[in-house]
Design an enzyme around this catalytic site. Structure first.
Site, PDB file in Angstrom:
ATOM      1  N   GLY A  23       0.763  -1.244   0.000  1.00 49.25           N
ATOM      2  CA  GLY A  23       0.000   0.000   0.000  1.00 49.25           C
ATOM      3  C   GLY A  23       0.792   1.290   0.000  1.00 49.25           C
ATOM      4  O   GLY A  23       0.299   2.320   0.476  1.00 49.25           O
ATOM      5  N   ASN A  25       1.444   3.083  -2.590  1.00 43.07           N
ATOM      6  CA  ASN A  25       0.717   4.007  -3.477  1.00 43.07           C
ATOM      7  C   ASN A  25      -0.529   4.545  -2.785  1.00 43.07           C
ATOM      8  O   ASN A  25      -0.867   5.715  -2.920  1.00 43.07           O
ATOM      9  CB  ASN A  25       0.341   3.302  -4.782  1.00 43.07           C
ATOM     10  N   LEU A  94      -4.144  -7.074  -7.548  1.00 44.69           N
ATOM     11  CA  LEU A  94      -3.607  -8.104  -8.450  1.00 44.69           C
ATOM     12  C   LEU A  94      -4.666  -8.965  -9.113  1.00 44.69           C
ATOM     13  O   LEU A  94      -4.355  -9.898  -9.838  1.00 44.69           O
ATOM     14  CB  LEU A  94      -2.615  -8.985  -7.679  1.00 44.69           C
ATOM     15  N   LYS A  95      -5.932  -8.709  -8.826  1.00 45.94           N
ATOM     16  CA  LYS A  95      -6.990  -9.537  -9.408  1.00 45.94           C
ATOM     17  C   LYS A  95      -7.587  -8.835 -10.627  1.00 45.94           C
ATOM     18  O   LYS A  95      -7.628  -7.604 -10.680  1.00 45.94           O
ATOM     19  CB  LYS A  95      -8.108  -9.762  -8.372  1.00 45.94           C
ATOM     20  N   ASN A 111      -5.669   2.449 -13.002  1.00 43.28           N
ATOM     21  CA  ASN A 111      -4.663   1.555 -12.451  1.00 43.28           C
ATOM     22  C   ASN A 111      -3.287   2.184 -12.620  1.00 43.28           C
ATOM     23  O   ASN A 111      -3.044   2.920 -13.580  1.00 43.28           O
ATOM     24  CB  ASN A 111      -4.694   0.202 -13.211  1.00 43.28           C
ATOM     25  N   HIS A 113       0.723   1.213 -13.117  1.00 44.81           N
ATOM     26  CA  HIS A 113       1.566   0.079 -13.498  1.00 44.81           C
ATOM     27  C   HIS A 113       3.020   0.549 -13.507  1.00 44.81           C
ATOM     28  O   HIS A 113       3.305   1.658 -14.018  1.00 44.81           O
ATOM     29  CB  HIS A 113       1.149  -0.430 -14.883  1.00 44.81           C
ATOM     30  N   ASP A 154      -3.868  -4.195 -17.846  1.00 42.85           N
ATOM     31  CA  ASP A 154      -2.899  -3.163 -18.293  1.00 42.85           C
ATOM     32  C   ASP A 154      -3.105  -2.701 -19.732  1.00 42.85           C
ATOM     33  O   ASP A 154      -2.152  -2.284 -20.393  1.00 42.85           O
ATOM     34  CB  ASP A 154      -1.454  -3.709 -18.165  1.00 42.85           C
ATOM     35  N   GLU A 183       5.970   6.767  -9.160  1.00 41.54           N
ATOM     36  CA  GLU A 183       4.566   6.346  -8.997  1.00 41.54           C
ATOM     37  C   GLU A 183       3.900   7.178  -7.915  1.00 41.54           C
ATOM     38  O   GLU A 183       2.746   7.618  -8.056  1.00 41.54           O
ATOM     39  CB  GLU A 183       4.500   4.875  -8.586  1.00 41.54           C
TER      40      GLU A 183
HETATM   41  C1  GRF Z   1       3.295  -0.781  -7.487  1.00 43.00           C
HETATM   42  O1  GRF Z   1       4.567  -0.954  -8.088  1.00 43.00           O
HETATM   43  C2  GRF Z   1       2.262  -0.580  -8.554  1.00 43.00           C
HETATM   44  O2  GRF Z   1       2.750   0.071  -9.700  1.00 43.00           O
HETATM   45  C3  GRF Z   1       1.875  -1.979  -8.906  1.00 43.00           C
HETATM   46  O3  GRF Z   1       1.928  -2.704  -7.693  1.00 43.00           O
HETATM   47  C4  GRF Z   1       2.810  -2.042  -6.797  1.00 43.00           C
HETATM   48  C5  GRF Z   1       2.010  -1.713  -5.576  1.00 43.00           C
HETATM   49  O4  GRF Z   1       2.835  -1.312  -4.583  1.00 43.00           O
HETATM   50  N1  GRF Z   1       0.560  -2.033  -9.485  1.00 43.00           N
HETATM   51  P1  GRF Z   1       2.159  -0.756  -3.232  1.00 43.00           P
HETATM   52  O5  GRF Z   1       1.278  -1.868  -2.671  1.00 43.00           O
HETATM   53  O6  GRF Z   1       1.347   0.460  -3.601  1.00 43.00           O
HETATM   54  O7  GRF Z   1       3.325  -0.435  -2.368  1.00 43.00           O
END
Ligand code: GRF
Length: 207
Positions: A23, A25, A94-95, A111, A113, A154, A183
């Protein structure tokens, strides 16, 4: 990064965040969306009860929900519509999102990526594998992409990208850390900009 104050006449956009992992992000979003921001995280949903992102949500006082059946559109829709989400953000989720949910939130679900799509994306391309693929490709730049979610992993329209250099001697871990840093700036910027525009129904492309 603090967003501009939201006009008093406009309530902040209600953001639901889907997570599966640590988490960071989500944390970047929570940190960026201060009390005057045009968007507010109102719900964090995970397919994993042990996701570290859920603890970040709880610390921030944000309600959480665990999905019992992530492939079940009705369960996910009930969570998102129940909370009146205006925008859904996948942040390390991831789903695959059930098609009925993609359809309901067309151009209102995004999303992030950790690569410059369309390169190094698609089924199975997450975490370390993404950066291994970038290094194996010999690319001299990588970066982060925020895109709309559609029925395939994606593949939806790109909203914004930020690039970083791939450096000699990079490992998947050193590249991942460099990408993750951008990110954490890119995702909040996109959420704030979409909210400022009232979460348009048509795709937006930001510089
Ligand atoms: C990030 O690298 C994001 O780009 C990808 O999964 C990772 C999530 O990291 N979709 P976090 O759980 O936000 O630390």
């Amino acid at each position: 990064m603090r967003a501009e104050p939201v006009p008093l006449s406009q309530a902040p956009a209600r953001v639901a965040v889907l997570v599966s992992g640590g988490g960071t992000n989500l944390q970047a979003l929570l940190d960026a969306l201060g009390s005057t921001a045009p968007a507010r995280v109102v719900l964090v949903v995970s397919n994993r009860a042990e996701a570290g992102a859920l603890e970040r949500a709880r610390r921030a006082g944000v309600p959480t929900q665990i999905l019992r059946h992530p492939a079940d559109a009705a369960e996910l829709l009930a969570a998102l519509e129940g909370d009146g989400a205006d925008l859904v953000v996948l942040a390390g989720y991831l789903k695959r999102v059930p098609p009925a949910v993609v359809a309901r939130f067309r151009h209102r679900m995004i999303n992030i990526h950790p690569a410059l799509l369309p390169a190094c994306g698609g089924p199975g391309m997450y975490g370390r594998r993404v950066h291994e693929a970038v290094l194996a490709s010999g690319a001299t730049t990588s970066g982060a992409t925020v895109h709309y979610v559609d029925e395939e992993y994606d593949r939806g329209p790109i909203i914004a990208q930020r690039s970083v250099p791939v450096l000699p001697g990079d490992t998947p871990e050193t590249l991942a850390a460099r990408v993750l840093a951008v990110e954490h700036a890119l995702l909040p910027m996109v959420v704030v900009e979409l909210a400022r525009r009232g979460i348009p129904d048509q795709p937006v492309r930001l510089p």
